[in-house]
Enzyme design. Structure first.
Site, PDB file in Angstrom:
ATOM      1  N   GLU A 245      36.177  40.000  43.490  1.00 50.45           N
ATOM      2  CA  GLU A 245      35.312  40.502  43.026  1.00 50.45           C
ATOM      3  C   GLU A 245      34.993  38.993  41.825  1.00 50.45           C
ATOM      4  O   GLU A 245      36.363  39.435  41.414  1.00 50.45           O
ATOM      5  CB  GLU A 245      34.787  41.638  41.875  1.00 50.45           C
ATOM      6  CG  GLU A 245      35.048  42.640  42.397  1.00 50.45           C
ATOM      7  CD  GLU A 245      33.975  42.938  43.310  1.00 50.45           C
ATOM      8  OE1 GLU A 245      32.469  42.235  42.668  1.00 50.45           O
ATOM      9  OE2 GLU A 245      33.667  43.540  43.737  1.00 50.45           O
ATOM     10  N   CYS A 279      32.118  37.456  33.707  1.00 51.68           N
ATOM     11  CA  CYS A 279      31.273  37.435  35.104  1.00 51.68           C
ATOM     12  C   CYS A 279      29.474  36.883  35.596  1.00 51.68           C
ATOM     13  O   CYS A 279      29.156  35.992  36.349  1.00 51.68           O
ATOM     14  CB  CYS A 279      32.344  37.617  36.454  1.00 51.68           C
ATOM     15  SG  CYS A 279      31.527  39.226  36.321  1.00 51.68           S
TER      16      CYS A 279
HETATM   17  P1  NDP Z   1      42.374  35.037  37.175  1.00 53.13           P
HETATM   18  O1  NDP Z   1      41.660  35.041  38.422  1.00 53.13           O
HETATM   19  O2  NDP Z   1      43.292  33.958  35.779  1.00 53.13           O
HETATM   20  O3  NDP Z   1      42.822  36.963  36.876  1.00 53.13           O
HETATM   21  C1  NDP Z   1      42.990  37.952  37.591  1.00 53.13           C
HETATM   22  C2  NDP Z   1      43.850  39.037  37.312  1.00 53.13           C
HETATM   23  O4  NDP Z   1      45.119  38.455  38.869  1.00 53.13           O
HETATM   24  C3  NDP Z   1      44.606  39.000  36.889  1.00 53.13           C
HETATM   25  O5  NDP Z   1      45.659  40.359  36.637  1.00 53.13           O
HETATM   26  C4  NDP Z   1      45.989  37.700  37.380  1.00 53.13           C
HETATM   27  O6  NDP Z   1      47.281  37.871  35.824  1.00 53.13           O
HETATM   28  C5  NDP Z   1      45.961  37.946  38.438  1.00 53.13           C
HETATM   29  N1  NDP Z   1      47.008  36.650  38.772  1.00 53.13           N
HETATM   30  C6  NDP Z   1      46.919  35.356  38.488  1.00 53.13           C
HETATM   31  N2  NDP Z   1      47.698  35.095  39.184  1.00 53.13           N
HETATM   32  C7  NDP Z   1      47.835  35.418  40.652  1.00 53.13           C
HETATM   33  C8  NDP Z   1      48.083  35.316  41.443  1.00 53.13           C
HETATM   34  N3  NDP Z   1      48.730  33.781  42.055  1.00 53.13           N
HETATM   35  N4  NDP Z   1      48.147  36.115  42.877  1.00 53.13           N
HETATM   36  C9  NDP Z   1      47.748  37.709  42.129  1.00 53.13           C
HETATM   37  N5  NDP Z   1      47.836  38.151  40.880  1.00 53.13           N
HETATM   38  C10 NDP Z   1      46.983  36.779  40.359  1.00 53.13           C
HETATM   39  O7  NDP Z   1      41.340  34.897  35.886  1.00 53.13           O
HETATM   40  P2  NDP Z   1      40.852  35.395  34.172  1.00 53.13           P
HETATM   41  O8  NDP Z   1      42.210  37.109  33.965  1.00 53.13           O
HETATM   42  O9  NDP Z   1      40.967  34.609  33.796  1.00 53.13           O
HETATM   43  O10 NDP Z   1      39.097  36.361  34.271  1.00 53.13           O
HETATM   44  C11 NDP Z   1      38.134  35.349  34.790  1.00 53.13           C
HETATM   45  C12 NDP Z   1      37.612  34.904  35.979  1.00 53.13           C
HETATM   46  O11 NDP Z   1      37.079  36.853  36.933  1.00 53.13           O
HETATM   47  C13 NDP Z   1      36.235  33.909  35.822  1.00 53.13           C
HETATM   48  O12 NDP Z   1      36.310  33.172  36.911  1.00 53.13           O
HETATM   49  C14 NDP Z   1      35.567  35.523  35.724  1.00 53.13           C
HETATM   50  O13 NDP Z   1      33.819  35.351  36.317  1.00 53.13           O
HETATM   51  C15 NDP Z   1      36.208  36.444  37.169  1.00 53.13           C
HETATM   52  N6  NDP Z   1      35.571  37.769  37.035  1.00 53.13           N
HETATM   53  C16 NDP Z   1      34.969  38.044  37.611  1.00 53.13           C
HETATM   54  C17 NDP Z   1      33.788  39.444  37.524  1.00 53.13           C
HETATM   55  C18 NDP Z   1      33.010  40.242  38.835  1.00 53.13           C
HETATM   56  O14 NDP Z   1      32.887  41.072  38.906  1.00 53.13           O
HETATM   57  N7  NDP Z   1      33.071  38.922  39.904  1.00 53.13           N
HETATM   58  C19 NDP Z   1      34.166  40.408  35.973  1.00 53.13           C
HETATM   59  C20 NDP Z   1      35.423  39.667  35.832  1.00 53.13           C
HETATM   60  C21 NDP Z   1      35.937  38.774  35.754  1.00 53.13           C
HETATM   61  P3  NDP Z   1      48.012  36.722  34.797  1.00 53.13           P
HETATM   62  O15 NDP Z   1      46.896  36.307  34.368  1.00 53.13           O
HETATM   63  O16 NDP Z   1      48.389  38.295  33.895  1.00 53.13           O
HETATM   64  O17 NDP Z   1      49.235  36.387  34.956  1.00 53.13           O
END
Ligand code: NDP
Length: 477
Positions: A245, A279
């Site tokens: 997502e 998002c």
């Molecule tokens: P990120 O992609 O940075 O992080 C999402 C999650 O993934 C966090 O828990 C993060 O951990 C984790 N993560 C980061 N790197 C890795 C990795 N290498 N392997 C596994 N997990 C990892 O997104 P954001 O938190 O900044 O959220 C914003 C983004 O999410 C936007 O692009 C938005 O559009 C999208 N989004 C999409 C939605 C949908 O339903 N389509 C809904 C809401 C948001 P940590 O940050 O703790 O390091």
């Protein structure tokens, strides 16, 4: 100061393998508001093994047992709503009204929907001589973002639980407070040990260990495109299912027969909700070209009316989540200016009177072309771009000319025309004249991902289809 220094593994709060912690910053004050534990790959392994052990019994529970557990969670969640709302305000800056309202209510809504869906969900279907059985997939790694923290956690955990799976939740570091309280809710509700586990920590350590773990059967990630791709790659070696997502740059089409000022004002203030960190936000507003001047006037007034400030007061908009996010949004506002988009509200810097905290001005660009970066890239902040269209075909072409395909919005007076436009939009989800439904599947196409969450389709993400050929149907009673 909050101190959440334990991880939830196998039904207990346990110390992490290492004593590393991370400070959490309140985005409204830039002060440290607390500390969280940082798990590592060894903690992930313990949690996955606990989930794996619990799978045998949880996957065999009856529909009735699962409904009872979900109802018990519902009772505990209701008790902790105010705590969860307060945590959300502190961790990611959503104003109290929004955090205690829609943020917490989305969680409650997904829970109620999961209970109702579970009552009716067809786990088995007899087709001729074959029984088609929808079996739980196994151990699920649920990786969530900070922007709508309770929505993201609940929209994954409850369908996974209802369909008989066990799981490890990896909440975002930036929104670990609400996740901590959520885990306390699960514990208080009596979720059997090992069925639900939670590991605080960074994505690069905990998230990637989960994606690569051989005993994890599914990873569901809500987050950025970059992280979605990384997870898919690291999950590929063990051939697990990956539900993505991801981001969006969704078009909001105001049709010519709509009341333009009201619709433009609604779309503008709507984009600013949650500081634009949604998002599915309608971040590209499409209006008839001939009425651009009218749209500018309405958007300018609506943006000026958005109050920004201390999220513990009755403002419309708090800060954005972090310094990094603030800088990223400022970068895009500058890009818009440099690209020649017409800045009609907001702009660079904090709103007047705010010298501390990651506050962004509600910003609107008009007369934007769809090939500009501010129209193509996800800004994830309170920045709206207004694009003019010549006719309906042009509006649809602009809407569909995007790398993303998450959401869309169509507002107009003629319901038939709205429906026809909505059908031609290449996205996973379209809201017509404000339509909202907890049972409507939510998810994207193209770079917005491949998953479908919410309601019954959210259940399908967490089941494997199994065929039992020659399975005799039960004789009619
Ligand atoms: P990120 O992609 O940075 O992080 C999402 C999650 O993934 C966090 O828990 C993060 O951990 C984790 N993560 C980061 N790197 C890795 C990795 N290498 N392997 C596994 N997990 C990892 O997104 P954001 O938190 O900044 O959220 C914003 C983004 O999410 C936007 O692009 C938005 O559009 C999208 N989004 C999409 C939605 C949908 O339903 N389509 C809904 C809401 C948001 P940590 O940050 O703790 O390091």
């Amino acid at each position: 100061m909050r101190e959440y220094l334990k991880l939830y593994i196998d039904g207990q709060w346990v110390s992490p393998s290492e004593t590393k912690t991370a400070d959490i910053i309140n985005p409204a004050t830039e002060e440290v508001s607390g500390r969280i534990a940082l798990g590592n790959a060894a903690d992930v392994d313990k949690a996955v093994k606990a989930a794996s052990r619990a799978f045998d019994s949880w996957s065999q529970t009856s529909r009735k047992q699962r409904i009872e557990l979900l109802e018990s969670i519902q009772a505990e969640y209701t008790k902790r709503k105010a705590d969860i709302g307060a945590a959300i305000t502190e961790e990611m800056g959503a104003p109290t009204g929004l955090a205690q309202g829609f943020h917490v209510d989305l969680g409650a809504g997904h829970l109620a929907t999961a209970i109702e869906t579970l009552k009716e969900f067809k786990f088995e279907e007899q087709r001729g001589v074959t029984l088609i059985s929808k079996d739980p997939i196994g151990v699920c790694a649920l990786i969530t973002p900070w922007n709508w923290p309770m929505n993201q956690v609940t929209v994954k955990v409850f369908p996974a639980l209802a369909t008989g799976n066990t799981m490890v939740l990896k909440p975002p570091q930036l929104a670990s407070y609400s996740a901590q309280i959520f885990a306390e809710v699960m514990h208080a509700a009596g979720v059997p040990k090992g069925v639900f586990n939670m590991i605080h920590g960074s994505g690069s350590v905990v998230g990637s260990a989960l994606s690569a773990h051989p005993q994890v059967d599914l990873v569901s990630i809500t987050g950025s495109e970059t992280v979605g791709i990384e997870i898919a790659k690291s999950a590929a070696n063990t051939v697990k299912r990956v539900c993505q997502e991801l981001g969006g740059k969704s078009a909001f089409i105001v049709l010519d027969d709509a009341k333009l000022p009201e619709n433009v004002a609604g779309a503008t203030s709507g984009l600013m909700v949650n500081s634009g960190q949604t998002c599915s936000a309608g971040s590209r507003l499409l209006v008839p070209k001939a009425r651009m001047a009218e749209a500018i006037e309405a958007a300018r007034a609506a943006a000026a009316a958005v109050t920004v400030g201390d999220p513990n007061t009755a403002v419309a908009m708090g800060p954005v989540v972090s310094k990094g996010q603030f800088n990223e949004i400022q970068k895009y506002i500058q890009i818009g200016i440099d690209e020649g988009a017409q800045l009609i509200a907001g702009g660079i810097g904090r709103p007047e009177g705010l010298s501390k905290g990651w506050f962004v001005k509600p910003t609107v660009f008009a007369n934007v072309r769809n090939d500009m970066r501010v129209a193509r890239e996800e800004i994830f902040g309170p920045v709206l771009v207004i694009i003019g269209y010549d006719n309906i075909d042009d509006a649809i072409a602009i809407a569909n000319d995007s790398d993303f395909g998450l959401a869309g919005y169509v507002n107009g007076a003629d319901a038939k025309q709205c429906n026809a436009v909505a059908k031609r939009m290449r996205t996973g989800w379209v809201s017509i004249n404000g339509g909202f439904d907890f049972n409507a599947p939510f998810g994207g196409i193209k770079k917005s991902g491949n998953g479908r969450e919410w309601g019954e389709f959210g259940f399908h993400e967490y089941v494997e289809i199994k065929s039992l050929l020659g399975y005799a149907p039960a004789p009619a009673q």
